[in-house]
Design a protein around this motif. Sequence first.
Motif, short mmCIF file in Angstrom:
data_model
loop_
_atom_site.label_atom_id
_atom_site.label_comp_id
_atom_site.label_asym_id
_atom_site.label_seq_id
_atom_site.Cartn_x
_atom_site.Cartn_y
_atom_site.Cartn_z
N GLY A 66 20.90 -33.25 -13.82
CA GLY A 66 22.19 -33.61 -13.25
C GLY A 66 22.16 -34.84 -12.36
O GLY A 66 21.44 -35.80 -12.62
N SER A 67 22.90 -34.79 -11.27
CA SER A 67 23.06 -35.95 -10.38
C SER A 67 21.81 -36.26 -9.56
O SER A 67 21.73 -37.32 -8.94
CB SER A 67 24.25 -35.74 -9.45
OG SER A 67 24.03 -34.63 -8.60
N ASN A 68 20.83 -35.38 -9.58
CA ASN A 68 19.56 -35.65 -8.89
C ASN A 68 18.77 -36.73 -9.62
O ASN A 68 17.97 -37.45 -9.02
CB ASN A 68 18.74 -34.37 -8.79
CG ASN A 68 17.48 -34.54 -7.96
OD1 ASN A 68 17.46 -35.21 -6.94
ND2 ASN A 68 16.40 -33.91 -8.40
#
Length: 135
Positions: A66-68
């Motif tokens: 994801g956004s990591n």
Amino acid sequence: MKFILIGTFLLSTICFAAFSQEKHNTAVPEKGLTKVSIMYPYAENKTFNIEYYETKHMPMVAGFLGSNLVKYTIEKGVASGIPNQPLPFMAIGTFYVKSLSDYQAAIGPNREAIRADFPNYTNITPVILVSEVVK
């Protein structure tokens, strides 16, 4: 003639400065990111399907992050750094993430799905290195 030389010098200086600035502004991961390198050692009778890895496996794992996830890279081994020596790694996949704990939290529940996909592209057990980008 004097104006042509000065103009040429100024243009050369501007182009050099622009090139130097562009070189330093390339998309280099930022200091402090966590780098997860998944390395597939070369060995006789081992196989690696780079096309599957690029189009299926790595995008699947990237989706879990994801956004990591800042970015990921895929490298295909082509030679050893020492002439006439075997290739050290057939391939290396790398994830650059903001947080190691978030990476681990994302991978943990998906570990079996990730491992179950291995036979689709390789018969190599990877070596994983987790490191911090210092520059």
